[in-house]
Design a protein around this motif. Sequence first.
Motif, PDB file in Angstrom:
ATOM      1  N   TRP A 279       0.832  -1.205   0.000  1.00 48.14           N
ATOM      2  CA  TRP A 279       0.000   0.000   0.000  1.00 48.14           C
ATOM      3  C   TRP A 279       0.865   1.253   0.000  1.00 48.14           C
TER       4      TRP A 279
ATOM      5  N   GLN B 159       2.449   1.120 -10.329  1.00 49.88           N
ATOM      6  CA  GLN B 159       1.762   0.573  -9.165  1.00 49.88           C
ATOM      7  C   GLN B 159       1.595  -0.946  -9.238  1.00 49.88           C
TER       8      GLN B 159
ATOM      9  N   ALA C 198       3.583   5.763  -5.905  1.00 52.18           N
ATOM     10  CA  ALA C 198       3.693   5.680  -7.366  1.00 52.18           C
ATOM     11  C   ALA C 198       2.545   6.447  -8.007  1.00 52.18           C
TER      12      ALA C 198
ATOM     13  N   PRO D 266      -0.082   4.273 -13.098  1.00 49.14           N
ATOM     14  CA  PRO D 266      -0.626   2.930 -12.843  1.00 49.14           C
ATOM     15  C   PRO D 266       0.360   1.810 -13.187  1.00 49.14           C
TER      16      PRO D 266
ATOM     17  N   VAL E  61       2.256   1.674  -3.514  1.00 50.35           N
ATOM     18  CA  VAL E  61       1.239   2.153  -4.456  1.00 50.35           C
ATOM     19  C   VAL E  61       0.937   3.623  -4.209  1.00 50.35           C
TER      20      VAL E  61
ATOM     21  N   TYR F 252       3.764  -3.304  -7.053  1.00 51.27           N
ATOM     22  CA  TYR F 252       3.420  -3.251  -5.632  1.00 51.27           C
ATOM     23  C   TYR F 252       2.133  -4.027  -5.349  1.00 51.27           C
ATOM     24  N   VAL F 253       1.198  -3.949  -6.275  1.00 46.84           N
ATOM     25  CA  VAL F 253      -0.051  -4.689  -6.098  1.00 46.84           C
ATOM     26  C   VAL F 253       0.222  -6.194  -6.146  1.00 46.84           C
TER      27      VAL F 253
END
Length: 95
Positions: A32, A44, A38, A41, A35, A47-48
């Motif tokens: 989190w 991100q 960043a 997208p 994300v 990290y997701v």
Amino acid sequence: MRELRSWLRAQWDRVAAVVAVAVGVVSLTLGWIGVADAVLPAAQIPYVVSGGMVGLFLCGVGAALWLSADLRDEWRELRRIERHLAARGSATDEG
């Protein structure tokens, strides 16, 4: 110290469940934070994937281990009751 070691050996699945959930929460938190920093997208997604999916997986493993420990306790209790009833039934048959 000996009692702690004995307890850890007897409750290994609950200890592993707590460790898995703790590591999963740390992973989710770090994902989190990554994300949130960043902007794009595309930046991100790592990290997701690394934080979010691994964190959710570890939390699920922890939940499964905890449920498994509870089921093991229930089966142990049922075995104890069954032995007690069997011993009582054989004592009644003899009397």
